[in-house]
Design a protein around this motif. Structure first.
Motif, PDB file in Angstrom:
ATOM      1  N   LYS A  44      57.200  52.731  31.564  1.00  0.00           N
ATOM      2  CA  LYS A  44      56.865  52.457  30.162  1.00  0.00           C
ATOM      3  C   LYS A  44      58.067  51.832  29.485  1.00  0.00           C
ATOM      4  N   ILE A  45      57.864  50.623  28.953  1.00  0.00           N
ATOM      5  CA  ILE A  45      58.918  49.986  28.169  1.00  0.00           C
ATOM      6  C   ILE A  45      58.314  49.668  26.806  1.00  0.00           C
ATOM      7  N   GLY A  46      58.768  50.371  25.783  1.00  0.00           N
ATOM      8  CA  GLY A  46      58.172  50.226  24.456  1.00  0.00           C
ATOM      9  C   GLY A  46      56.720  50.667  24.503  1.00  0.00           C
ATOM     10  N   ASN A  47      55.831  49.776  24.040  1.00  0.00           N
ATOM     11  CA  ASN A  47      54.404  50.125  24.038  1.00  0.00           C
ATOM     12  C   ASN A  47      53.700  49.688  25.328  1.00  0.00           C
ATOM     13  N   LYS A  48      54.439  48.979  26.154  1.00  0.00           N
ATOM     14  CA  LYS A  48      53.819  48.398  27.336  1.00  0.00           C
ATOM     15  C   LYS A  48      54.006  49.297  28.564  1.00  0.00           C
ATOM     16  N   THR A  49      52.942  49.386  29.345  1.00  0.00           N
ATOM     17  CA  THR A  49      53.018  50.189  30.570  1.00  0.00           C
ATOM     18  C   THR A  49      52.854  49.281  31.782  1.00  0.00           C
ATOM     19  N   TYR A  50      53.768  49.423  32.721  1.00  0.00           N
ATOM     20  CA  TYR A  50      53.699  48.633  33.955  1.00  0.00           C
ATOM     21  C   TYR A  50      53.300  49.566  35.094  1.00  0.00           C
ATOM     22  N   PRO A  51      52.198  49.259  35.771  1.00  0.00           N
ATOM     23  CA  PRO A  51      51.748  50.152  36.841  1.00  0.00           C
ATOM     24  C   PRO A  51      52.667  50.093  38.063  1.00  0.00           C
ATOM     25  N   GLU A  52      52.517  51.068  38.902  1.00  0.00           N
ATOM     26  CA  GLU A  52      53.263  51.085  40.161  1.00  0.00           C
ATOM     27  C   GLU A  52      52.920  49.808  40.947  1.00  0.00           C
ATOM     28  N   GLY A  53      53.904  49.194  41.535  1.00  0.00           N
ATOM     29  CA  GLY A  53      53.651  47.970  42.311  1.00  0.00           C
ATOM     30  C   GLY A  53      53.878  46.696  41.516  1.00  0.00           C
ATOM     31  N   THR A  54      54.366  46.822  40.268  1.00  0.00           N
ATOM     32  CA  THR A  54      54.678  45.617  39.472  1.00  0.00           C
ATOM     33  C   THR A  54      55.880  44.898  40.096  1.00  0.00           C
ATOM     34  N   ILE A  55      55.779  43.589  40.127  1.00  0.00           N
ATOM     35  CA  ILE A  55      56.852  42.796  40.754  1.00  0.00           C
ATOM     36  C   ILE A  55      58.103  42.772  39.877  1.00  0.00           C
ATOM     37  N   VAL A  56      59.235  43.019  40.515  1.00  0.00           N
ATOM     38  CA  VAL A  56      60.545  42.869  39.874  1.00  0.00           C
ATOM     39  C   VAL A  56      61.305  41.823  40.687  1.00  0.00           C
ATOM     40  N   LYS A  57      61.787  40.798  40.006  1.00  0.00           N
ATOM     41  CA  LYS A  57      62.531  39.747  40.707  1.00  0.00           C
ATOM     42  C   LYS A  57      64.015  40.097  40.721  1.00  0.00           C
ATOM     43  N   GLY A  58      64.654  39.843  41.847  1.00  0.00           N
ATOM     44  CA  GLY A  58      66.103  40.060  41.953  1.00  0.00           C
ATOM     45  C   GLY A  58      66.755  38.846  42.575  1.00  0.00           C
ATOM     46  N   ARG A  59      67.944  38.508  42.103  1.00  0.00           N
ATOM     47  CA  ARG A  59      68.611  37.312  42.616  1.00  0.00           C
ATOM     48  C   ARG A  59      69.691  37.678  43.647  1.00  0.00           C
ATOM     49  N   VAL A  60      69.755  36.903  44.712  1.00  0.00           N
ATOM     50  CA  VAL A  60      70.807  37.102  45.715  1.00  0.00           C
ATOM     51  C   VAL A  60      72.092  36.513  45.141  1.00  0.00           C
ATOM     52  N   GLU A  61      73.074  37.370  44.926  1.00  0.00           N
ATOM     53  CA  GLU A  61      74.331  36.900  44.323  1.00  0.00           C
ATOM     54  C   GLU A  61      75.273  36.355  45.396  1.00  0.00           C
ATOM     55  N   THR A  62      75.675  37.210  46.307  1.00  0.00           N
ATOM     56  CA  THR A  62      76.542  36.735  47.399  1.00  0.00           C
ATOM     57  C   THR A  62      76.049  37.312  48.724  1.00  0.00           C
ATOM     58  N   VAL A  63      76.230  36.522  49.753  1.00  0.00           N
ATOM     59  CA  VAL A  63      75.898  36.970  51.113  1.00  0.00           C
ATOM     60  C   VAL A  63      77.068  36.569  51.998  1.00  0.00           C
ATOM     61  N   SER A  64      77.511  37.473  52.862  1.00  0.00           N
ATOM     62  CA  SER A  64      78.494  37.030  53.852  1.00  0.00           C
ATOM     63  C   SER A  64      78.194  37.713  55.169  1.00  0.00           C
ATOM     64  N   LYS A  65      78.414  36.977  56.238  1.00  0.00           N
ATOM     65  CA  LYS A  65      78.047  37.461  57.566  1.00  0.00           C
ATOM     66  C   LYS A  65      79.106  38.415  58.102  1.00  0.00           C
ATOM     67  N   ASN A  66      78.738  39.112  59.167  1.00  0.00           N
ATOM     68  CA  ASN A  66      79.698  40.008  59.815  1.00  0.00           C
ATOM     69  C   ASN A  66      80.674  39.187  60.661  1.00  0.00           C
ATOM     70  N   PHE A  67      81.816  39.792  60.960  1.00  0.00           N
ATOM     71  CA  PHE A  67      82.840  39.096  61.732  1.00  0.00           C
ATOM     72  C   PHE A  67      83.294  39.954  62.903  1.00  0.00           C
ATOM     73  N   SER A  68      84.086  39.330  63.774  1.00  0.00           N
ATOM     74  CA  SER A  68      84.637  40.075  64.903  1.00  0.00           C
ATOM     75  C   SER A  68      85.640  41.109  64.402  1.00  0.00           C
ATOM     76  N   LEU A  69      86.083  41.957  65.295  1.00  0.00           N
ATOM     77  CA  LEU A  69      86.981  43.069  64.979  1.00  0.00           C
ATOM     78  C   LEU A  69      86.366  44.032  63.962  1.00  0.00           C
TER      79      LEU A  69
END
Lengths: 237, 176
Positions: free
Chosen positions: B80-105
């Protein structure tokens, strides 16, 4: 056996104390600096640094210190969570955006120092073995922090081009080639914050114009990536 | 006179290369504006509306998404946000900020997600996942092994773990 053990321990401990300098130690000649100037510069560094922390809601403690030394450098201490910017670098900064760029990069290192086992003790080991990975990450997080605090992230490219040297190769260096770093930052801004490039307040800044001049080949590669909609990372020169 | 002529020639030949500096600028939607934020002290300690979310399809640094990509999460309970109700399963968008791969050692890969939005409401919070940090044991073994006739090199190819965001993991972001 004891000596062998002690030697092994000393080597291990020595490996955990790398320097995470943002730039390089070029000698910088200048006159004696007055105390009031030091106070003013320290106040500015603290103001901008804390503003970045607060606006980005960074919950990790970091302090900022201005050092009147001549080296063109700034660094983040993993042990003390202290960010030091030297006068040599400070005097090369044209505006607050550029100061924010340097501090944001170091804040990113500082935040990273808290993560991992033993309050981040072993993150130092990761930095030691893969420093370039963390430098790229710190550059990118710096862009996010700058935008979060209301600064123009293009200043990071400008300050890099102005203050960071360009080594022949980066095989044995803790930092990637500056030309690569600038392009990675450019690509990051282009994708995530294109508005800053479309309405670029640094468009006519001599060091940004110079960046455009020296990065022709790299930008052509990047444009090819955009046009072909490729997901492969580009190896910049 | 010769020197003057040579200088003029050099300048003239140099000019076209300077004039060639062009920059292909990104296209941006009209609604994006650069806003100079005014700094004011804000109370960031206020509790917000907790929004538990989980990712729709798992992500790993083995086949990483691009930085700047938006990924879909869903709410795991009614919000519930204010008067609005969002049911379970509502889409939330998230942005990928940084990604880095694994390394040796033993250096792990990592992924950072932030800038979540629910129905255009910006949400607070971020998700940072780091793979298994094997350098905790790989590094001492490598260092000591190097002293034993260089045997430590056998530890070099050991890479750190991949960072993963699994479908079942529930994270909390906040609206305030």
């Amino acid at each position: 056996m004891k000596k062998f053990f002690i030697a092994a321990m000393l080597m291990f401990c020595a490996s955990l104390a790398p320097s995470f300098a943002a730039s390089f130690t070029t000698p910088f000649n200048s006159d004696v600096i007055e105390l009031k100037d030091i106070v003013a510069m320290q106040a500015k560094v603290s103001e901008v640094g804390v503003k970045i922390l607060n606006k980005n809601e960074i919950e990790k403690r970091t302090i900022f210190r201005f050092d009147s030394g001549k080296s063109v450098n700034a660094h983040s201490s993993f042990r003390d969570r202290e960010i030091v910017i030297y006068r040599g670098l400070y005097t090369l900064l044209d505006d607050e955006n550029m100061l924010a760029a340097v501090l944001s990069h170091e804040i990113s290192h500082s935040v990273e120092s808290y993560e991992g086992a033993f309050r981040g003790y072993f993150t130092q080991v990761n930095y030691y073995w893969a420093p370039k990975k963390y430098e790229y990450m710190a550059d990118k997080r710096a862009v996010d922090y700058m935008v979060g605090a209301g600064y123009n992230p293009v200043a990071l490219i400008v300050v890099m081009n102005k203050a960071f040297s360009q080594t022949r190769y980066d095989w044995c260096s803790s930092h990637p080639l500056t030309s690569r770093r600038m392009m990675e930052v450019y690509e990051y801004i282009y994708k995530k914050y294109p508005q800053y490039l479309a309405k670029n307040e640094y468009k006519n800044h001599p060091y940004y114009v110079n960046f455009l001049l020296i990065s022709k080949e790299n930008r052509a590669k990047f444009q090819h990536k955009i046009e072909t909609n490729s997901k492969m990372p580009v190896l910049y020169l | 006179m010769k020197k003057l002529f040579a200088t003029v020639c050099i300048i003239l030949t140099g000019l076209p290369s300077i004039a060639e500096i062009t920059e292909v600028l990104p296209t941006i939607p009209n609604d994006i504006k650069i806003e100079k934020r005014v700094y004011i002290a804000e109370d960031t300690t206020k509790p917000g509306v907790e929004i538990p979310i989980r990712i729709l399809s798992p992500v790993t640094t083995k086949n990483p998404p691009e930085e700047g990509d938006f990924l879909d999460f869903v709410t795991t309970k009614e919000i519930k946000i204010g008067n609005k109700t969002y049911p379970e399963g509502t889409i939330v968008k998230g942005r990928v900020e940084t990604v880095s791969k694994n390394f040796s050692l033993g250096v792990p890969g990592d992924i950072l997600m932030a800038n979540f939005t629910l129905d255009k409401y910006p949400l607070k919070g971020q998700i940072k996942k780091v793979g298994a940090n094997r350098s905790i044991w790989v590094d001492p073994c490598f260092q000591i092994g190097i002293l034993c006739l260089g045997a430590g090199v056998i530890f070099m190819p050991i890479r750190g773990g991949h960072a993963k965001i699994k479908e079942k993991e529930v994270f909390t972001v906040y609206y305030r």
